[in-house]
Design an enzyme around this catalytic site. Structure first.
Site, short mmCIF file in Angstrom:
data_model
loop_
_atom_site.label_atom_id
_atom_site.label_comp_id
_atom_site.label_asym_id
_atom_site.label_seq_id
_atom_site.Cartn_x
_atom_site.Cartn_y
_atom_site.Cartn_z
N GLY A 162 0.79 -1.23 0.00
CA GLY A 162 0.00 0.00 0.00
C GLY A 162 0.81 1.27 0.00
N GLU B 177 2.01 2.92 -2.35
CA GLU B 177 1.67 3.83 -3.44
C GLU B 177 0.27 4.41 -3.27
OE1 GLU B 177 3.15 0.75 -4.23
OE2 GLU B 177 5.09 1.70 -4.51
N ASP C 299 11.50 3.17 -5.81
CA ASP C 299 10.62 1.99 -5.61
C ASP C 299 11.44 0.70 -5.59
OD1 ASP C 299 8.22 0.65 -5.17
OD2 ASP C 299 7.81 0.38 -7.30
CA CA Z 1 6.30 -0.38 -4.46
#
Ligand code: CA
Length: 706
Positions: free
Chosen positions: A199, A201, A323
């Protein structure tokens, strides 16, 4: 052509005793930590990565390099209501257990495929209307002392009686009103079962993992991955230490670190390892403006399995901003390094480096890039930290970065074969242009269910290779590639390796292949007729070795976008299946339809308002995670360009605003105004018109191939 949004665009060495005993005859064997640690077990596949080591190596060799070309379908199960299938089936006492879409668990006879029971946790009801990512997938279940554990998309952890398929207990693992979700497999060990969530993002989240008692479902312990607001006091010394690596008011952004995948229990050292996720938001300038490593983002954190207390950590990506999760497999092995037996962790996270870590001390032994890594040149062995390149953090404007946020390797499992000494990595080769131009970094604030990363992902000027993916056989001692096979398609599935000198891997183009584990030579290819995203299982019953695989294109990339769309696995077009192979197999699979491309509806009467369409583009971030980047549909949800619903305002409002299709997993947006809905409708119609030639091109290409 609009294809870019403020979000993702693109797209022990063991002596091997070959057991001939059949565990099926020992009905009701106790599956405890001793059983799950037994590397010589061949009849069963007891855990996500087969055993606690997560090696995905089976010492079976009935199917081997000399006869694998005779592998045939033994039995199969059609799963017409499933969508994405990404899990590895477990095999216990002759019964195969697997999780499908929406966490539906099935138990079937592992020899015949005959159904025994099915458990439906009614995820559709629980998730109803919620604007959720996570794509209804589950990567796996856990089996422990007669119980099966599943963690649902909506955040419940459920214990099921393996004999009857009936629920024993349910624990709610997070506030269901938060923008969290679970796609990962719970991990059972030492009478506990642990789960985290995803979660980062989707809102200002602070990652944590929770361990529950396997018998009662009561919380045994909880470990936060990043520190909270110091004013509230720290939960433990580890959080106090971690807080020193953060700056600004990070707690307002949650900080992230959510552990959504890799959990490994080490029975030899009695340690639990947690692979942690990226920051919330991605861009450190927002999250921690004065810099800092931001512990424990993108790390392997070693915990005491009994109480969740911090033991040590190794951070793969300090101060992450791309990321670069470290949530990928944490594989345990014993390697002979310069004449010394070392107990190690093998880890290939998104950031593109392959790490060998001493699991007794947490110290880095070696790290080398297994793909191109433009964000860092190397890992400094003195500090154990990456040496970043100039402008890697896009501080001086847009910059191409490899790997991209899909990672050099994601959750698609790697496997380790102690006989060849090689690790088989489903690797990805893609670059993206990172930028935060135009984003007000000082005022940026995430909101629950509002997808956001505080960074733009744009098309890169050039890609690192002329193929998007490869299967890499990596030598962890030499830290060198032994062999690799380039692949024309992205997002290929996890691997399995066996003592038959074989590596098995499915690809997103529907092919299931067996390779010579030493050389990479292709020994067998099977066309499943639908993209494969799950790693296979192998087991042996009554002297017969089986290989079993779930077929159903899934995971984030399967949502669509041009490259994914081009594979032709349109939503609902192909039958999802569990296929089991053996050397004695005699079944033919019913054929799948050819690749299918939904035809954008032509609507000459619709008067397109370009200004409204531009406004509609700004609404589409609500939709892309299921309906595809650039509105090129994938496997998870209908292609909106081909849907008649947007042609009529009232029908569109009934679905999007009023929740008419909640029971299909479509959320509702009650807050949307008529104008917002109308704008979105115009954007959909605009995309249908401007991409019609793309549709015609794909059809022409398809016809030329037939
Ligand atoms: Ca991610």
């Amino acid at each position: 052509m609009i294809t870019t949004l403020n979000c993702l665009k693109i797209p022990f060495f063991f002596f091997l005793f070959i057991s001939v005993s059949c565990k099926q005859e020992k009905a009701g064997s106790v599956i405890d930590d001793v059983a799950i640690s037994n590397e010589s077990e061949t009849a069963q596949w007891l855990a996500y990565g087969r055993t606690h080591s997560e090696q995905r190596f089976n010492p079976l060799d009935e199917i081997n390099e000399n006869n694998v070309n005779e592998l045939k379908v033994d039995w199969y199960l059609d799963l017409p209501k499933d969508v994405g299938l990404v899990s590895t089936p477990l095999v216990v006492d002759g019964i195969l257990y697997f999780t499908g879409t929406m966490n539906i668990i099935r138990a079937v006879d592992a020899v015949t495929g005959e159904r025994i029971w099915e458990f439906d946790p009614e995820v559709r009801e629980h998730i109803k209307g919620k604007k959720q990512t996570g794509w209804s997938h589950s990567r796996g279940i856990s089996f422990y002392k007669g119980k099966i554990f599943t963690a649902t998309w909506d955040g419940r952890l459920i214990a099921i009686d393996a004999k009857t398929g009936k629920e024993i207990w349910t624990a709610v693992t997070f506030d269901p009103h938060r923008a969290l979700y679970i796609t990962g497999a719970p991990k059972a060990f030492k009478n506990k079962v642990i789960i985290g969530n995803g979660g980062t993002e989707d809102g200002p989240t602070r990652g944590f993992v929770t361990a529950y008692d396997v018998e009662t479902g009561k919380v045994a312990w909880k470990f936060y991955i990043v520190p909270g607001n110091p004013a509230d006091g720290f939960e433990n010394k580890a959080m106090e230490m971690a807080a020193k690596t953060w700056t600004g008011e990070w707690w307002k952004h949650g900080g992230g670190g959510n552990a959504w995948h890799g959990f490994t229990y080490d029975p030899e050292l009695d340690v639990l390892y947690i692979g942690t996720g990226n920051g919330a938001p991605w861009n450190r300038k927002v999250r921690s403006p004065e810099g800092g490593d931001n512990l424990f983002l993108c790390s392997i954190v070693a915990l005491d399995p009994d109480n969740g207390e911090y033991l040590w950590h190794y951070q793969t990506t300090p101060g992450e901003t791309w990321d670069y999760n470290s949530s990928m497999d944490i594989v345990l092995a014993d390697l002979n390094m310069d004449g010394e037996e070392m107990k190690v962790i093998l880890h290939a996270p998104k950031n593109g480096f392959f790490y060998v870590i001493n699991r007794e001390t947490g110290k880095l032994i070696s790290a080398e890039p297994f793909v191109e890594t433009t964000w860092a040149t190397h890992i400094d062995m003195q500090t154990g930290k990456p040496v970043e390149t100039k402008n890697a953090r896009y501080e001086n404007g847009p910059v191409d970065i490899t790997p991209n946020p899909w990672g050099a390797h994601t959750w698609h499992a790697m496997s380790y074969n102690p006989q060849t000494g090689l690790v088989y990595i489903p690797a990805l080769h893609q670059s993206v242009k990172f930028s935060d131009e135009g984003i007000n970094l000082e005022s940026w604030q995430g909101r629950d269910f509002a997808a956001g990363t505080a960074a733009h992902m744009l098309e890169a000027d050039q890609q690192p290779r002329d193929y998007p993916a490869s299967l890499i056989a990596w030598d962890p001692i030499k830290q060198k590639e032994a062999w690799s096979v380039p692949q024309d398609v992205f997002w290929n599935a996890g691997t399995l390796t066996t003592a038959g000198n074989l590596v098995f891997q499915g690809r997103s183009d529907g092919k299931f292949l067996a390779y010579n584990a030493e050389t990479g030579e292709v020994l067998w290819t099977f066309d499943a007729g639908l993209g494969i995203s799950a790693a296979p299982t192998t087991y042996k019953i009554n002297g017969v070795q089986y290989v079993s695989l779930l077929v159903g294109f899934g995971g984030g990339y399967a949502r669509g976008g041009y490259e994914s769309h081009k594979l032709g696995w349109a939503y609902g077009a192909h039958t999802r299946r569990l296929i089991t192979f053996s050397l004695d197999g005699k079944k033919d699979l019913p054929p799948q339809p050819p690749r299918f491309f939904p035809r954008p509806i032509k609507d000459p009467e619709f008067i397109l308002d370009e200004d409204l369409a531009i406004q509609g583009y700004n609404e589409y971030w609500k939709c892309f995670n299921c309906h595809g980047d650039g509105m090129f549909g994938g496997s998870m949800a209908p292609d909106l360009r081909a849907s008649p619903i947007p042609l009529d305002f009232n029908s569109f409002a009934a679905v999007v605003r009023d929740g008419l299709k909640n029971n299909m997993g479509m959320p509702s947006y009650p807050e949307m105004s008529d104008e917002q809905l109308e704008a979105l409708r115009h954007f959909i119609r605009k995309r249908a018109r401007e991409t019609y030639p793309v549709y015609e091109g794909l059809i022409a290409e398809q016809e030329s191939q037939n």
